[in-house]
Write an enzyme that holds these catalytic residues in place. Structure first.
Site, PDB file in Angstrom:
ATOM      1  N   SER A   1      31.736  26.764  44.185  1.00 14.63           N
ATOM      2  CA  SER A   1      30.192  27.341  44.545  1.00 14.63           C
ATOM      3  C   SER A   1      30.364  26.137  45.569  1.00 14.63           C
ATOM      4  O   SER A   1      30.994  25.112  46.075  1.00 14.63           O
ATOM      5  CB  SER A   1      29.466  27.051  43.428  1.00 14.63           C
ATOM      6  OG  SER A   1      29.376  27.780  42.051  1.00 14.63           O
TER       7      SER A   1
HETATM    8  N1  SAH Z   1      33.010  26.386  38.793  1.00 11.31           N
HETATM    9  C1  SAH Z   1      33.433  27.450  38.753  1.00 11.31           C
HETATM   10  C2  SAH Z   1      32.834  28.764  39.595  1.00 11.31           C
HETATM   11  C3  SAH Z   1      33.651  30.201  40.026  1.00 11.31           C
HETATM   12  S1  SAH Z   1      32.846  31.440  40.651  1.00 11.31           S
HETATM   13  C4  SAH Z   1      34.044  26.684  39.820  1.00 11.31           C
HETATM   14  O1  SAH Z   1      33.019  24.958  40.137  1.00 11.31           O
HETATM   15  O2  SAH Z   1      35.067  26.987  40.943  1.00 11.31           O
HETATM   16  C5  SAH Z   1      32.357  31.818  39.003  1.00 11.31           C
HETATM   17  C6  SAH Z   1      33.312  32.226  37.709  1.00 11.31           C
HETATM   18  O3  SAH Z   1      32.714  32.478  36.536  1.00 11.31           O
HETATM   19  C7  SAH Z   1      34.977  33.214  38.041  1.00 11.31           C
HETATM   20  O4  SAH Z   1      36.307  32.352  38.070  1.00 11.31           O
HETATM   21  C8  SAH Z   1      34.341  34.291  37.437  1.00 11.31           C
HETATM   22  O5  SAH Z   1      36.159  34.246  36.576  1.00 11.31           O
HETATM   23  C9  SAH Z   1      33.928  33.698  35.716  1.00 11.31           C
HETATM   24  N2  SAH Z   1      33.307  34.563  35.387  1.00 11.31           N
HETATM   25  C10 SAH Z   1      32.646  35.681  35.258  1.00 11.31           C
HETATM   26  N3  SAH Z   1      32.163  35.889  33.956  1.00 11.31           N
HETATM   27  C11 SAH Z   1      32.683  35.527  32.918  1.00 11.31           C
HETATM   28  C12 SAH Z   1      33.171  35.327  31.918  1.00 11.31           C
HETATM   29  N4  SAH Z   1      32.118  36.831  30.809  1.00 11.31           N
HETATM   30  N5  SAH Z   1      33.546  34.470  30.645  1.00 11.31           N
HETATM   31  C13 SAH Z   1      34.138  33.700  31.725  1.00 11.31           C
HETATM   32  N6  SAH Z   1      34.160  33.466  32.347  1.00 11.31           N
HETATM   33  C14 SAH Z   1      33.298  34.161  34.000  1.00 11.31           C
END
Ligand code: SAH
Length: 238
Positions: free
Chosen positions: A81
């Site tokens: 993000s």
């Molecule tokens: N907090 C992260 C943002 C990553 S984007 C950072 O700082 O980089 C969001 C993430 O959520 C992705 O890696 C995606 O694979 C994960 N995601 C989406 N749905 C999910 C679920 N149901 N359970 C666990 N992770 C999930």
């Protein structure tokens, strides 16, 4: 500036060892100035941004862009993000809460690169973070260990179920957007606890929701910034 945690000392040391040097520190300081101008005031949050080396959480080819205020790809169709949104969500997560006492037990859904986890890990006592994509889970785990964090527990699982074995939580943050709040996340909050979650359809405007559990059965919701997050995966069986 007061020190915020032992992990921050370890992080600072790791930075020296890895020879990231002054350039990165200077660019991080600039990032912190920008966040202040954008309205982020919490000194501990700003301190965490000053020390967590965001360039290590993105692919080497993108490292030079790591301190821009934009989201960046981390592979598998996912993104790290934008720093302002990471800071804003962290601020919303800490808002209800007595600044002198660190939050005890916090859950993040969507570890991704591990950057938001690293920021939270510097601010709370214990962080659990759940990631559904095994490769992202493994690389975040290696990096956070290398950076010296010992208070972050990463789990490869579907966060649609929360993470029951460490519940209840003082706060939960989701960094992927469902269309509707998963019930398990509401259930795993302590009374008084807060859930920060982007909600909305893909391609439409999503909003950051802050949902506080005010009693065993009641929740109070406040809407904040409009955002754009990757989808929160709902499918798959337990
Ligand atoms: N907090 C992260 C943002 C990553 S984007 C950072 O700082 O980089 C969001 C993430 O959520 C992705 O890696 C995606 O694979 C994960 N995601 C989406 N749905 C999910 C679920 N149901 N359970 C666990 N992770 C999930």
């Amino acid at each position: 500036m007061r020190k915020i945690s032992h992990s921050q000392h370890r992080l600072a040391a790791t930075l020296d060892i890895q020879g990231c040097g002054m350039t990165s520190q200077r660019t991080r300081n600039r990032l912190v100035k920008r966040l202040q101008i954008q309205g982020i005031q919490h000194p501990y949050i700003l301190h965490a941004f000053r020390y967590v080396p965001r360039h290590l959480f993105v692919d080497e080819a993108l490292a030079s862009r790591a301190y821009e205020d934009s989201s960046l790809p981390i592979g598998y169709g996912q993104t790290i993000s934008q720093p302002y949104i990471v800071a804003r969500m962290t601020e919303l997560l800490l808002q209800q809460h007595d600044a002198k006492r660190r939050l005890d037990n916090v859950l993040e859904i969507g570890t991704g690169s591990g950057y938001q986890a690293a920021i939270l890990g510097a601010l709370v006592k214990t962080l659990h973070s759940v990631e559904i994509i095994p490769q992202l889970h493994h690389s975040a785990k290696q990096l956070l260990l290398a950076l010296g964090y010992r208070n972050i527990y990463l789990h490869q699982s579907n966060g649609n179920w929360g993470w029951e074995s460490a519940a209840p939580y003082d706060a939960i943050m989701a960094t992927a957007a469902p269309e509707k709040v998963p019930n398990s996340l509401l259930q795993q909050l302590k009374v008084g606890g807060i859930l920060i979650i982007p909600i909305g359809k893909q391609g439409r405007t999503q909003y950051l929701h802050a949902i506080q559990r005010t009693s065993k059965t009641d929740y109070q919701t406040t809407l904040h910034n409009s955002v754009q997050f990757v989808p929160f995966t709902r499918q798959s069986q337990r």
